[in-house]
Design a protein around this motif. Structure first.
Motif, PDB file in Angstrom:
ATOM      1  N   GLU A  40       0.849  -1.189   0.000  1.00  0.00           N
ATOM      2  CA  GLU A  40       0.000   0.000   0.000  1.00  0.00           C
ATOM      3  C   GLU A  40       0.884   1.238   0.000  1.00  0.00           C
ATOM      4  O   GLU A  40       1.753   1.390   0.867  1.00  0.00           O
ATOM      5  N   PHE A  41       0.696   2.122  -0.966  1.00  0.00           N
ATOM      6  CA  PHE A  41       1.473   3.354  -1.043  1.00  0.00           C
ATOM      7  C   PHE A  41       0.859   4.290  -2.076  1.00  0.00           C
ATOM      8  O   PHE A  41       0.091   3.878  -2.939  1.00  0.00           O
ATOM      9  N   THR A  42       1.230   5.549  -1.976  1.00  0.00           N
ATOM     10  CA  THR A  42       0.960   6.539  -3.025  1.00  0.00           C
ATOM     11  C   THR A  42       2.249   7.317  -3.203  1.00  0.00           C
ATOM     12  O   THR A  42       2.675   8.057  -2.305  1.00  0.00           O
ATOM     13  N   LEU A  43       2.898   7.105  -4.343  1.00  0.00           N
ATOM     14  CA  LEU A  43       4.174   7.746  -4.641  1.00  0.00           C
ATOM     15  C   LEU A  43       4.059   8.492  -5.966  1.00  0.00           C
ATOM     16  O   LEU A  43       2.986   8.572  -6.556  1.00  0.00           O
ATOM     17  N   THR A  44       5.179   9.031  -6.424  1.00  0.00           N
ATOM     18  CA  THR A  44       5.177   9.795  -7.669  1.00  0.00           C
ATOM     19  C   THR A  44       5.912   9.037  -8.759  1.00  0.00           C
ATOM     20  O   THR A  44       7.058   8.623  -8.568  1.00  0.00           O
ATOM     21  N   ALA A  45       5.255   8.862  -9.898  1.00  0.00           N
ATOM     22  CA  ALA A  45       5.833   8.159 -11.049  1.00  0.00           C
ATOM     23  C   ALA A  45       6.709   9.122 -11.848  1.00  0.00           C
ATOM     24  O   ALA A  45       6.683  10.337 -11.633  1.00  0.00           O
ATOM     25  N   PRO A  46       7.490   8.611 -12.806  1.00  0.00           N
ATOM     26  CA  PRO A  46       8.363   9.461 -13.618  1.00  0.00           C
ATOM     27  C   PRO A  46       7.650  10.579 -14.370  1.00  0.00           C
ATOM     28  O   PRO A  46       8.247  11.620 -14.659  1.00  0.00           O
ATOM     29  N   ASP A  47       6.372  10.389 -14.689  1.00  0.00           N
ATOM     30  CA  ASP A  47       5.638  11.443 -15.395  1.00  0.00           C
ATOM     31  C   ASP A  47       5.069  12.490 -14.446  1.00  0.00           C
ATOM     32  O   ASP A  47       4.356  13.404 -14.865  1.00  0.00           O
ATOM     33  N   GLY A  48       5.395  12.360 -13.145  1.00  0.00           N
ATOM     34  CA  GLY A  48       4.931  13.327 -12.163  1.00  0.00           C
ATOM     35  C   GLY A  48       3.561  13.033 -11.599  1.00  0.00           C
ATOM     36  O   GLY A  48       3.082  13.734 -10.710  1.00  0.00           O
ATOM     37  N   THR A  52      -0.030   4.294  -7.368  1.00  0.00           N
ATOM     38  CA  THR A  52      -0.370   3.511  -6.180  1.00  0.00           C
ATOM     39  C   THR A  52      -0.182   2.023  -6.450  1.00  0.00           C
ATOM     40  O   THR A  52       0.020   1.599  -7.592  1.00  0.00           O
ATOM     41  N   ALA A  53      -0.298   1.244  -5.387  1.00  0.00           N
ATOM     42  CA  ALA A  53      -0.177  -0.213  -5.523  1.00  0.00           C
ATOM     43  C   ALA A  53      -1.244  -0.763  -6.446  1.00  0.00           C
ATOM     44  O   ALA A  53      -1.040  -1.781  -7.119  1.00  0.00           O
ATOM     45  N   GLU A  54      -2.382  -0.114  -6.512  1.00  0.00           N
ATOM     46  CA  GLU A  54      -3.486  -0.578  -7.356  1.00  0.00           C
ATOM     47  C   GLU A  54      -3.172  -0.470  -8.846  1.00  0.00           C
ATOM     48  O   GLU A  54      -3.807  -1.128  -9.666  1.00  0.00           O
ATOM     49  N   LEU A  63       9.389  -4.974  -4.440  1.00  0.00           N
ATOM     50  CA  LEU A  63       9.626  -3.639  -3.895  1.00  0.00           C
ATOM     51  C   LEU A  63      11.058  -3.539  -3.403  1.00  0.00           C
ATOM     52  O   LEU A  63      11.499  -4.318  -2.560  1.00  0.00           O
ATOM     53  N   PHE A  64      11.775  -2.533  -3.938  1.00  0.00           N
ATOM     54  CA  PHE A  64      13.190  -2.352  -3.589  1.00  0.00           C
ATOM     55  C   PHE A  64      13.468  -0.874  -3.371  1.00  0.00           C
ATOM     56  O   PHE A  64      13.130  -0.041  -4.207  1.00  0.00           O
ATOM     57  N   VAL A 166       8.604  -9.198  -1.963  1.00  0.00           N
ATOM     58  CA  VAL A 166       7.802  -9.705  -3.076  1.00  0.00           C
ATOM     59  C   VAL A 166       6.346  -9.831  -2.629  1.00  0.00           C
ATOM     60  O   VAL A 166       6.044 -10.452  -1.605  1.00  0.00           O
ATOM     61  N   PHE A 167       5.448  -9.242  -3.423  1.00  0.00           N
ATOM     62  CA  PHE A 167       4.017  -9.259  -3.140  1.00  0.00           C
ATOM     63  C   PHE A 167       3.297  -9.976  -4.268  1.00  0.00           C
ATOM     64  O   PHE A 167       3.661  -9.850  -5.437  1.00  0.00           O
ATOM     65  N   ASP A 168       2.257 -10.714  -3.919  1.00  0.00           N
ATOM     66  CA  ASP A 168       1.503 -11.421  -4.949  1.00  0.00           C
ATOM     67  C   ASP A 168       0.519 -10.480  -5.641  1.00  0.00           C
ATOM     68  O   ASP A 168       0.474  -9.279  -5.345  1.00  0.00           O
ATOM     69  N   GLY A 169      -0.268 -11.016  -6.554  1.00  0.00           N
ATOM     70  CA  GLY A 169      -1.181 -10.194  -7.336  1.00  0.00           C
ATOM     71  C   GLY A 169      -2.233  -9.484  -6.521  1.00  0.00           C
ATOM     72  O   GLY A 169      -2.800  -8.483  -6.964  1.00  0.00           O
ATOM     73  N   GLN A 170      -2.507  -9.990  -5.327  1.00  0.00           N
ATOM     74  CA  GLN A 170      -3.481  -9.368  -4.444  1.00  0.00           C
ATOM     75  C   GLN A 170      -2.838  -8.382  -3.473  1.00  0.00           C
ATOM     76  O   GLN A 170      -3.513  -7.845  -2.600  1.00  0.00           O
ATOM     77  N   GLY A 171      -1.529  -8.178  -3.646  1.00  0.00           N
ATOM     78  CA  GLY A 171      -0.835  -7.224  -2.800  1.00  0.00           C
ATOM     79  C   GLY A 171      -0.410  -7.748  -1.452  1.00  0.00           C
ATOM     80  O   GLY A 171       0.003  -6.982  -0.576  1.00  0.00           O
ATOM     81  N   ARG A 172      -0.465  -9.062  -1.267  1.00  0.00           N
ATOM     82  CA  ARG A 172      -0.065  -9.641   0.010  1.00  0.00           C
ATOM     83  C   ARG A 172       1.440  -9.894   0.025  1.00  0.00           C
ATOM     84  O   ARG A 172       2.002 -10.397  -0.948  1.00  0.00           O
TER      85      ARG A 172
END
Length: 199
Positions: A40-48, A52-54, A63-64, A166-172
């Motif tokens: 779970e996160f909200t960050l900034t992508a290269p396009d500004g 989010t994880a979704e 995630l690194f 490492v997270f699976d497709g459901q974000g776990r």
């Protein structure tokens, strides 16, 4: 009668162990299922734009935390992970995304992080944010980072973990890739997670 009781006891123990161990898969990486919070996160992508994880839900995500001026750990880890993905069956590769989160927002603009990850290949998303947001995210996954003293040119080092979550497709949260794992072992683990997501 004693034999029946013993057999029932063994069966109960096996069921209990199966419940604790999940699918019974022998992972090469450390199994962290149930030990870490969901992605779970909200960050900034290269396009500004916000990312989010979704945005990559349904995919296996790695995630690194790092930074673009990192002289050794980051490029070595990125190359290792990309080579592991390349060893997977071709029809599975697009189901894995590497999320590289820069913890050096002072120097790593979203655009710079984007250029950095593009060097390593496809299916990598470069992300960053302000320091407070980054520290909150790092704390969520029980890690941290710090900044060294600037030199006469204003350059400084950034200390950070080499952990890959490492997270699976459901974000776990599922696995913690160890530094001593081979590329083939990483690839096998990722392939297994992708297959599980398809079942």
């Amino acid at each position: 009668m004693t034999g029946i009781i013993r057999a029932l006891s063994v069966m109960a123990l096996m069921l209990a162990l199966a419940g604790c161990g999940g699918s019974g898969v022998e992972w090469h990486a450390k199994n962290i299922r149930g030990l870490m919070p969901d992605l779970e996160f909200t960050l900034t992508a290269p396009d500004g734009e916000p990312f989010t994880a979704e945005d990559r839900a349904g995919q296996v995500r790695l995630l690194f935390f790092g930074f673009t001026n990192c002289p050794d750990i980051c490029p070595a880890t990125m190359a290792r992970l990309q080579n592991a993905v390349k060893q997977m069956p071709q029809d599975m590769r697009d189901e894995v995304t590497l999320l590289f989160v820069s913890v050096d927002p002072e120097r790593d603009t979203p655009e710079r992080v984007g250029e950095y990850v593009d060097f390593f290949g496809d299916n990598i998303v470069g992300l960053t944010s302000d320091e407070e947001t980054l520290r909150t995210l790092a704390k969520r996954y029980r890690t941290t980072f710090g900044y060294g003293k600037p030199d006469e040119n204003g350059d400084y080092d950034v200390s950070h973990s080499n952990a890959v979550y490492v997270f699976d497709g459901q974000g776990r949260a599922r696995l913690l890739i160890r530094s001593d794992q081979s590329i083939s072992q990483i690839s096998e683990d990722l392939e297994t997670l992708v297959r599980q997501g398809r079942d």
